[in-house]
Design an enzyme around this catalytic site. Structure first.
Site, short mmCIF file in Angstrom:
data_model
loop_
_atom_site.label_atom_id
_atom_site.label_comp_id
_atom_site.label_asym_id
_atom_site.label_seq_id
_atom_site.Cartn_x
_atom_site.Cartn_y
_atom_site.Cartn_z
N GLU A 150 0.14 -4.31 -0.50
CA GLU A 150 0.07 -3.68 0.60
C GLU A 150 -0.34 -4.38 0.92
OE1 GLU A 150 -2.43 -2.09 2.51
OE2 GLU A 150 -3.76 -2.96 0.82
N GLU A 154 -6.48 -0.70 7.81
CA GLU A 154 -7.24 1.17 7.97
C GLU A 154 -7.79 0.79 9.52
OE1 GLU A 154 -10.97 0.93 6.22
OE2 GLU A 154 -10.22 1.14 4.28
N ASN A 224 -4.76 -12.50 3.56
CA ASN A 224 -5.87 -11.59 3.41
C ASN A 224 -6.81 -12.90 4.06
OD1 ASN A 224 -5.36 -9.04 3.82
ND2 ASN A 224 -6.85 -8.82 1.89
N PHE A 265 -6.47 -12.03 15.25
CA PHE A 265 -7.42 -12.79 14.67
C PHE A 265 -8.02 -13.60 15.01
CE2 PHE A 265 -7.58 -10.49 11.11
CZ PHE A 265 -5.69 -8.73 11.04
N CYS A 276 -11.65 -5.18 2.38
CA CYS A 276 -11.10 -5.78 1.60
C CYS A 276 -11.18 -7.80 2.00
CB CYS A 276 -9.82 -5.69 2.31
SG CYS A 276 -8.78 -4.29 2.47
N LYS A 279 -13.94 -9.18 0.11
CA LYS A 279 -14.20 -8.99 -2.06
C LYS A 279 -12.80 -10.05 -1.92
CE LYS A 279 -11.23 -4.91 -2.91
NZ LYS A 279 -10.36 -5.67 -3.33
C1 UGA Z 1 -6.46 -6.62 6.27
C2 UGA Z 1 -5.23 -6.34 5.95
O1 UGA Z 1 -5.06 -7.21 7.61
C3 UGA Z 1 -4.45 -6.20 6.37
O2 UGA Z 1 -2.77 -6.55 6.03
C4 UGA Z 1 -4.69 -6.10 4.30
O3 UGA Z 1 -3.84 -4.33 3.82
C5 UGA Z 1 -6.08 -5.68 4.16
O4 UGA Z 1 -6.24 -5.05 4.82
C6 UGA Z 1 -5.84 -4.97 2.88
O5 UGA Z 1 -5.52 -6.03 2.43
O6 UGA Z 1 -5.82 -3.88 1.96
P1 UGA Z 1 -8.35 -3.99 6.99
O7 UGA Z 1 -9.11 -4.72 6.26
O8 UGA Z 1 -8.01 -2.74 7.61
O9 UGA Z 1 -6.96 -4.98 7.03
O10 UGA Z 1 -8.75 -4.82 8.76
P2 UGA Z 1 -8.29 -6.22 9.91
O11 UGA Z 1 -7.51 -5.10 11.15
O12 UGA Z 1 -7.61 -6.45 9.29
O13 UGA Z 1 -10.40 -6.42 10.04
C7 UGA Z 1 -10.32 -6.55 9.17
C8 UGA Z 1 -12.17 -7.28 10.10
O14 UGA Z 1 -11.32 -8.60 10.52
C9 UGA Z 1 -12.77 -6.58 10.34
O15 UGA Z 1 -14.13 -6.67 10.28
C10 UGA Z 1 -12.52 -6.77 12.02
O16 UGA Z 1 -13.68 -6.37 12.86
C11 UGA Z 1 -12.44 -8.60 11.30
N1 UGA Z 1 -12.33 -8.99 12.56
C12 UGA Z 1 -10.52 -9.06 12.84
C13 UGA Z 1 -12.00 -9.86 13.44
O17 UGA Z 1 -13.05 -9.69 13.83
N2 UGA Z 1 -11.44 -10.66 14.20
C14 UGA Z 1 -9.77 -10.78 14.62
O18 UGA Z 1 -9.75 -11.37 15.34
C15 UGA Z 1 -9.56 -9.89 13.81
#
Ligand code: UGA
Length: 481
Positions: A150, A154, A224, A265, A276, A279
């Site tokens: 998936e 979130e 990821n 990103f 996610c 880990k």
């Molecule tokens: C992430 C992946 O984006 C999903 O595709 C995946 O399904 C999910 O993990 C999972 O493995 O279940 P998520 O953890 O919900 O999703 O959130 P993200 O939007 O990816 O952000 C992750 C972290 O990265 C957050 O702390 C966010 O603030 C940080 N982030 C994101 C940044 O610091 N900079 C960015 O440009 C983007």
């Protein structure tokens, strides 16, 4: 189709509700019976935009039901395994919940079952699952094992389900492939509407990627890890911008405009968190070790991320010097906006560090305070961003919630004791903050001095503008020809 989803967490519950919405009959189950009872009573265990409505609507139409794993497995043809795979002490994923579901399938199901692995697992888990199901197969169960990782995020999980970039299916039998196509048919056709938008924006048709199970599993961890790598990379470049007097937002635009790289990103900040990336990255490093591959690149990604907390604390100390006795307003606790999830949230690490130096924390988050309270009881939780700012020596923006952008500068200025914003997410416009009499420190951006023409009003008095702090980018006129 009759489908069961085992595991009613972020992934399982969203998947179950969305599968019901596209017309399947879904039995959603969890071994935590309290959770099932509260779902039956209409209470969701977490906040996810649109999910509450989706669950209610599909429960009302009887397409979605909550039950025990044994009942769900007994009464469905396809079983989505969405149980947790939390990290063990050595960073490896704990697969014991997956194994328990496998045991239950062979002990209670008859006929044919399509077993779909959706939990994030190490490569070769589907093969192990298949072997395990074969060994313990007491009732002559016919089955296929499919890997269907998936990619829901979130905060936008429902939208992501209906508008995926791709659906990855690792399957090795024609029957399994046909069933998976049937399950996802409504999503794979570009739909003009979904429960999130009344009129969906034009989106490209999702790709169906059919492959073997090992490759599908690797897609998940590699995706990821790649995204985490992009974030750590831009955080390094942000450091370079601060040191050299460049602007990370412009640099990220410049890099991201290359179609091969892409702008998403590439937002610098206080590091990635959530349940996610941290880990999965650790688990992938362990997988690399087991496969005999050198994944030291990913270890660096992790190290850079861990450093972000200390770097941010250093930034605060650079402005405020001694933290003991200082009051800091924290805006945002969740690991990202639009969720109440604080697992591995960078904000919590930063608060712990600040508290260890004697700072008093006043925090506000629109959704995550009830969860943060369990980890951090020694924080004054406030009802609004303004209340948190009351008497603060600095405002720290740690999660980029949209409502913080709508700030009324005058109201804010009347509450704080010192007009300083340290923005860990580059949410605000540095220029706007400066024009409104706030000293602004972002990430990878030039610290904004106050405009000398601005009259700073503080609690009824007129104060002189604060002197500029931090390094400054030379204006083009100052740059040597
Ligand atoms: C992430 C992946 O984006 C999903 O595709 C995946 O399904 C999910 O993990 C999972 O493995 O279940 P998520 O953890 O919900 O999703 O959130 P993200 O939007 O990816 O952000 C992750 C972290 O990265 C957050 O702390 C966010 O603030 C940080 N982030 C994101 C940044 O610091 N900079 C960015 O440009 C983007």
């Amino acid at each position: 189709m009759e489908i069961s989803v085992i595991g009613a967490g972020y992934v399982g519950l969203t998947t179950a509700a969305c599968l019901a919405e596209i017309g399947h009959h879904v039995l959603c189950a969890d071994c935590d019976l309290e959770r099932i009872d509260s779902l039956k009573a209409g209470r969701l265990p977490f906040f996810e935009p649109h999910l509450d409505d989706l669950v209610k609507r599909n429960v009302a139409s009887s397409r979605l039901e909550f039950t025990t794993p044994a009942v769900a497995i007994d009464n469905s043809e396809a079983i989505f395994i969405c149980v947790g795979t939390p990290p063990l002490e050595n960073g490896e994923a704990d697969l014991s919940s997956i194994e328990s579901v496998a045991r239950l399938i062979v002990s209670s199901a008859h006929g044919y079952r399509l077993v779909i692995e959706k939990s994030t697992v190490p490569v070769q888990t589907a093969k192990r699952l298949w072997k395990h199901l074969s060994i313990y197969n007491a009732h002559g169960l016919e089955f296929d094992v499919v890997s269907n990782p998936e990619f829901l995020r979130e905060g936008s999980a429902v939208e992501d389900f209906f508008h995926p970039d791709r659906v990855v299916v690792g399957a090795e039998s024609p029957r399994a492939i046909a069933l998976m196509k049937e399950i996802y048919a409504p999503v794979l056709r570009t739909r003009s509407t979904c429960p999130v938008h009344s009129q969906c924006p034009p989106v490209p048709e999702p790709k169906l990627i059919l492959t073997d199970t090992n490759s599908a599993e690797l897609v998940k961890h590699a995706s990821n890890s790649f995204l985490a790598m992009k974030i750590s990379f831009i955080n390094l470049i942000a450091d370079a911008c601060e040191a050299a007097g460049a602007d990370i937002e412009k640099v990220a635009d410049g890099i991201g405009s290359d179609k091969r790289i892409g702008r998403s990103f590439l937002n610098p900040g206080i590091g990635f968190g959530g349940f996610c990336f941290p880990k999965d990255l650790q688990a992938f490093v362990r997988i690399g070790e087991k496969l005999g591959c050198d994944f030291s690149l990913l270890r660096e990604v992790e190290k850079i991320n861990v450093r972000r907390t200390e770097q941010f604390v250093a930034k605060i100390k650079k402005e405020l010097w001694v933290l003991r006795g200082k009051t800091l307003a924290v805006w945002g606790l969740a690991f990202k906006p639009n969720t109440d999830d604080v697992r591995f949230a960078p904000a919590l690490n930063i608060i712990r560090r600040l508290q260890s130096e004697g700072a008093k924390i006043r925090a506000y988050d629109p959704e995550a305070m009830h969860k943060a309270k369990l980890d951090l009881p020694e924080v004054a939780y406030c009802e609004s961003a303004y209340q948190a700012a009351e008497g603060a020596d600095a405002i720290l923006i740690l999660t980029e919630w949209g409502e913080f952008r709508e700030i009324n500068w005058k109201h804010l200025g009347e509450r704080v004791s010192h007009r300083l914003i340290i923005d860990g997410r580059n949410l605000l416009s540095a220029e706007e903050a400066s024009l409104n009499g706030f000293q602004y420190v972002g990430v990878g951006r030039a610290a904004q001095p106050l405009r000398p023409t601005v009259e700073v009003k503080r609690a009824g008095t007129t104060a002189a503008p604060l002197p500029p702090t931090g390094h400054q980018v030379p204006t083009p006129m100052q740059v040597a020809p």
